[in-house]
Design an enzyme around this catalytic site. Structure first.
Site, short mmCIF file in Angstrom:
data_model
loop_
_atom_site.label_atom_id
_atom_site.label_comp_id
_atom_site.label_asym_id
_atom_site.label_seq_id
_atom_site.Cartn_x
_atom_site.Cartn_y
_atom_site.Cartn_z
N LEU A 125 0.85 -1.20 0.00
CA LEU A 125 0.00 0.00 0.00
C LEU A 125 0.87 1.25 0.00
O LEU A 125 1.62 1.49 0.94
CB LEU A 125 -0.90 0.00 1.24
N HIS A 229 5.72 2.67 11.29
CA HIS A 229 6.31 3.85 10.66
C HIS A 229 5.32 5.00 10.75
O HIS A 229 4.10 4.81 10.67
CB HIS A 229 6.60 3.49 9.19
#
Length: 354
Positions: A125, A229
């Site tokens: 993604l 992240h």
């Protein structure tokens, strides 16, 4: 207009350009033209039913049709770990006890596992920074779920999503720098590239065969186990709203979490509807550049994802748009009908966005 569609050969360069902006750690989108070309071809062969289950994977792109340019990418692996081992660390507990010393210690450990073998995976993604607006992130992520809902028989009962692990202000992975690096003696980006280009034999050869004790690790490593992240936080929240949950499995390289769920319990898959469509020229077109665009109060419309239910790679499309529901019919703007290549008698699959 912004649409989702299957990746085709002409998209390779645009996807390669996108891979430059990932900032590392997105293993399945390496900056390697041949790997991306192979991924596109594998997706096309999956569509044409040429591949065994162990090799099947679908790659989708988001296209800005006004520019004829790919601005996002996402994928589904149909069943991981069937042709080569699929590794993760399972975060578990180990008890050390001594009645004689009146000591009872519960220690967290990381154990190498293949627990996700045979599961489907939501992966790859990535959305261009210039398009992280409005509902486009939801379109990119959830379009895959509409595809699964329309083709449920092609997928197993459990789905996972491995998310990019935490990186510090210097773009370093504390998990890798303090753990993985000691076993591989390589830089993270080099290992990440090898794994992303399909060269995975080294994982089994070099990974530790015994449990790793979390309590012996530096605090910065403990803090990042199962964390994501910074750019991946929205994706995690979106997946959790769909019902995917962290079940104590993490990535072996950066410690990022693997979320999982029973496919039939995923919200978009469970709540999507097949509907007859009709035309309404008064409905506004969705504008992702307009921060107020998710509300069309004048015409009392809803914002939703709509897929055309076509099974040919050249025709399958998904978009985000305004629509009306009247008497079990979904009313769409003519431009949306054209973009989705809808023909009289076709059904559409829709899911209202909230």
């Amino acid at each position: 207009m912004i649409i989702m569609r299957p990746a085709i050969e002409k998209d390779v360069q645009d996807i390669l350009d996108l891979s430059l902006f990932t900032g590392g750690g997105l293993t399945t989108l390496p900056n390697d033209e041949q790997t991306i070309a192979n991924r596109v071809m594998r997706s096309l062969r999956t569509w044409s039913k040429e591949l065994p289950l162990s090799e099947q994977g679908y790659l989708f792109v988001m296209e800005d049709t006004s520019l004829n340019k790919v601005v996002g990418v996402c994928a589904i692996e149909v069943a991981v770990g069937l042709s080569e081992p699929w590794y993760s660390y399972r975060v578990t507990k180990e008890v050390h006890a001594s009645k004689a010393l009146n000591v009872y210690q519960t220690l967290s450990t990381l154990v190498l596992s293949n627990d996700h073998t045979g599961y489907s995976e939501l992966c790859t993604l990535f959305l261009s920074p210039n398009y992280r607006k409005g509902a486009l992130g939801r379109l990119l992520s959830k379009s895959r779920l509409l595809f699964i809902a329309a083709n449920r028989e092609l997928f197993p009962d459990v789905i996972i999503a491995e998310l990019r692990g935490f990186r510090d202000e210097n773009n370093q992975s504390p998990f890798w720098e303090n753990i993985g690096k000691h076993f591989f003696s390589m830089e993270f980006d080099d290992v990440d590239f090898l794994s992303g280009t399909g060269q995975k034999a080294f994982i089994a050869e070099l990974m530790p065969k015994h449990p790793l004790y979390v309590d012996l690790m530096p605090q910065q490593v403990k803090n990042c186990i199962g964390e994501v992240h910074l750019q991946t936080i929205p994706a995690r929240k979106m997946l959790e709203r769909e019902g995917l949950r962290f079940q104590n499995h993490i990535d072996i390289f950066d410690g990022g979490p693997a979320l999982e769920a029973q496919i039939d319990e995923v919200k978009t898959i469970k709540e999507s509807q097949l509907m007859v469509w009709d035309i309404d020229e008064t409905i506004s077109l969705y504008d992702h550049e307009n921060s107020e665009a998710e509300f069309d109060k004048i015409h009392s419309t809803i914002l939703c994802l709509v897929a055309n239910e076509q099974i040919e790679v050249e025709l399958y499309k998904v978009t985000v748009c305004f629509a009306k529901i009247l008497e079990n019919r979904l009313y769409l703007h003519p431009a949306v009908i054209k973009a989705l290549h809808l023909k009289s008698g076709h059904l559409v699959r829709m899911k209202q966005l909230s």
